[in-house]
Design a protein around this motif. Structure first.
Motif, short mmCIF file in Angstrom:
data_model
loop_
_atom_site.label_atom_id
_atom_site.label_comp_id
_atom_site.label_asym_id
_atom_site.label_seq_id
_atom_site.Cartn_x
_atom_site.Cartn_y
_atom_site.Cartn_z
N LEU A 121 0.80 -1.26 0.10
CA LEU A 121 -0.07 0.00 -0.11
C LEU A 121 0.90 1.49 0.05
CD1 LEU A 121 -2.94 0.80 0.13
CD2 LEU A 121 -2.58 1.03 2.65
N ALA A 122 2.08 1.40 0.65
CA ALA A 122 2.85 2.44 0.86
C ALA A 122 3.38 2.74 -0.55
CB ALA A 122 3.87 2.40 1.81
N VAL A 123 3.75 1.52 -1.40
CA VAL A 123 4.33 1.67 -2.78
C VAL A 123 3.20 2.03 -3.70
CG1 VAL A 123 5.72 0.32 -4.40
CG2 VAL A 123 6.30 0.21 -2.08
N ALA A 124 2.01 1.54 -3.82
CA ALA A 124 1.16 1.75 -4.80
C ALA A 124 0.27 2.89 -4.70
CB ALA A 124 0.23 0.40 -4.84
N LEU A 125 0.02 3.23 -3.24
CA LEU A 125 -0.86 4.33 -2.93
C LEU A 125 -0.61 5.81 -3.59
CD1 LEU A 125 -3.73 4.80 -1.73
CD2 LEU A 125 -2.47 5.64 0.11
N PRO A 126 0.77 6.31 -3.60
CA PRO A 126 1.07 7.57 -4.09
C PRO A 126 0.84 7.57 -5.45
CG PRO A 126 2.47 6.92 -2.43
CD PRO A 126 1.88 5.50 -2.72
N PRO A 127 1.52 6.62 -6.58
CA PRO A 127 1.04 6.67 -7.79
C PRO A 127 -0.58 6.71 -8.25
CG PRO A 127 2.64 5.14 -7.49
CD PRO A 127 2.18 5.53 -6.08
N GLY A 128 -1.03 5.84 -7.34
CA GLY A 128 -2.40 5.66 -7.90
C GLY A 128 -3.22 7.07 -7.40
N LEU A 129 -2.91 7.72 -6.26
CA LEU A 129 -3.64 8.88 -6.10
C LEU A 129 -2.97 10.17 -7.10
CD1 LEU A 129 -3.59 8.99 -2.02
CD2 LEU A 129 -5.38 8.73 -3.73
N LEU A 130 -1.73 10.05 -7.54
CA LEU A 130 -1.42 11.17 -8.26
C LEU A 130 -2.01 10.95 -9.77
CD1 LEU A 130 1.05 13.24 -8.98
CD2 LEU A 130 2.48 11.34 -9.64
N ALA A 131 -2.12 9.51 -10.20
CA ALA A 131 -2.93 9.53 -11.36
C ALA A 131 -4.30 10.07 -11.55
CB ALA A 131 -2.75 8.03 -11.83
N LEU A 132 -5.00 9.56 -10.15
CA LEU A 132 -6.43 10.20 -10.11
C LEU A 132 -6.35 11.88 -9.88
CD1 LEU A 132 -9.42 9.50 -8.81
CD2 LEU A 132 -8.37 9.91 -6.61
N GLY A 133 -5.36 12.34 -9.31
CA GLY A 133 -5.44 14.09 -9.32
C GLY A 133 -5.13 14.60 -10.67
N ILE A 134 -4.33 13.77 -11.49
CA ILE A 134 -3.92 14.27 -12.68
C ILE A 134 -5.25 13.98 -13.57
CG2 ILE A 134 -2.74 13.79 -14.85
CD1 ILE A 134 -0.23 13.17 -13.13
N THR A 135 -5.83 13.12 -13.79
CA THR A 135 -7.05 12.88 -14.53
C THR A 135 -8.20 13.73 -14.02
OG1 THR A 135 -6.57 10.66 -14.49
CG2 THR A 135 -8.75 11.10 -15.29
N LEU A 136 -8.57 13.83 -12.81
CA LEU A 136 -9.53 14.82 -12.34
C LEU A 136 -9.39 16.28 -12.78
CD1 LEU A 136 -10.40 13.47 -8.74
CD2 LEU A 136 -11.92 13.14 -10.81
N GLY A 137 -7.85 16.67 -12.45
CA GLY A 137 -7.66 18.04 -12.48
C GLY A 137 -7.60 18.44 -14.21
N GLY A 138 -6.97 17.47 -15.08
CA GLY A 138 -6.75 17.75 -16.24
C GLY A 138 -8.13 17.83 -17.02
N GLY A 139 -9.14 17.03 -16.50
CA GLY A 139 -10.36 17.15 -17.14
C GLY A 139 -10.98 18.12 -16.79
N LEU A 140 -11.25 18.79 -15.57
CA LEU A 140 -11.77 19.87 -15.08
C LEU A 140 -11.27 20.89 -15.66
CD1 LEU A 140 -12.61 18.89 -11.34
CD2 LEU A 140 -14.20 19.12 -13.13
N LEU A 141 -9.98 21.13 -15.50
CA LEU A 141 -9.31 22.37 -16.49
C LEU A 141 -9.37 22.42 -17.71
CD1 LEU A 141 -5.98 22.74 -14.08
CD2 LEU A 141 -8.12 24.19 -13.91
N GLY A 142 -9.35 21.34 -18.38
CA GLY A 142 -9.64 21.19 -19.98
C GLY A 142 -11.10 21.67 -20.23
N ALA A 143 -12.14 21.27 -19.27
CA ALA A 143 -13.44 21.66 -19.49
C ALA A 143 -13.57 23.02 -19.45
CB ALA A 143 -14.69 20.78 -18.87
N TRP A 144 -13.10 23.54 -18.38
CA TRP A 144 -12.96 24.84 -17.99
C TRP A 144 -12.40 25.54 -18.97
CZ3 TRP A 144 -9.36 28.59 -15.48
CH2 TRP A 144 -9.77 29.73 -14.89
N GLY A 145 -11.52 25.32 -19.75
CA GLY A 145 -10.69 26.06 -20.92
C GLY A 145 -11.43 26.08 -22.16
#
Length: 118
Positions: free
Chosen positions: A18-42
């Motif tokens: 969990l300590a190894v896999a959780l940071p990349p999973g949350l990072l990918a989640l944040g990139i996808t959410l942020g990119g989708g929202l910012l792209g829609a806003w743009g």
């Protein structure tokens, strides 16, 4: 016991995974959410019609996984190297990171699709 009198605790394999896999999973989640929202806003700011953040997030999934793993092809080269050297522990760790990053990116796209369809 170690030299300072503190007992050494075995944290278990699942906590280490969990300590190894959780940071990349949350990072990918944040990139996808942020990119989708910012792209829609743009898209909305540019006047290009009604934005669909879920569709943008779906197209960002691959790049979110690549960024979460630390680069596009270096992580895949490491996995190939570990396959050749038969290092199962490191190979399993790298595959867990890859799987967690993919699941995080997929979860981000799923969340935006659910929010956008209502």
């Amino acid at each position: 016991m170690q030299g300072g009198g503190t007992p050494v605790r075995d944290t278990g394999w699942w906590r280490q995974a969990l300590a190894v896999a959780l940071p990349p999973g949350l990072l990918a989640l944040g990139i996808t959410l942020g990119g989708g929202l910012l792209g829609a806003w743009g898209t909305w700011l540019a006047g290009a019609g009604l934005p669909r953040p879920g569709a943008l997030a779906y197209r960002l999934r691959f790049w979110a996984v690549a960024a979460a793993m630390g680069g596009t092809f270096t992580a895949f080269e490491q996995i190939e190297r570990h396959l050749a050297s038969r290092g199962p522990r490191v190979l399993l760790r790298d595959l867990a990171v890859l799987g967690a990053a993919y699941l995080g990116a997929r979860a981000g796209a799923w969340i935006l699709n659910r929010l956008g369809s209502g």
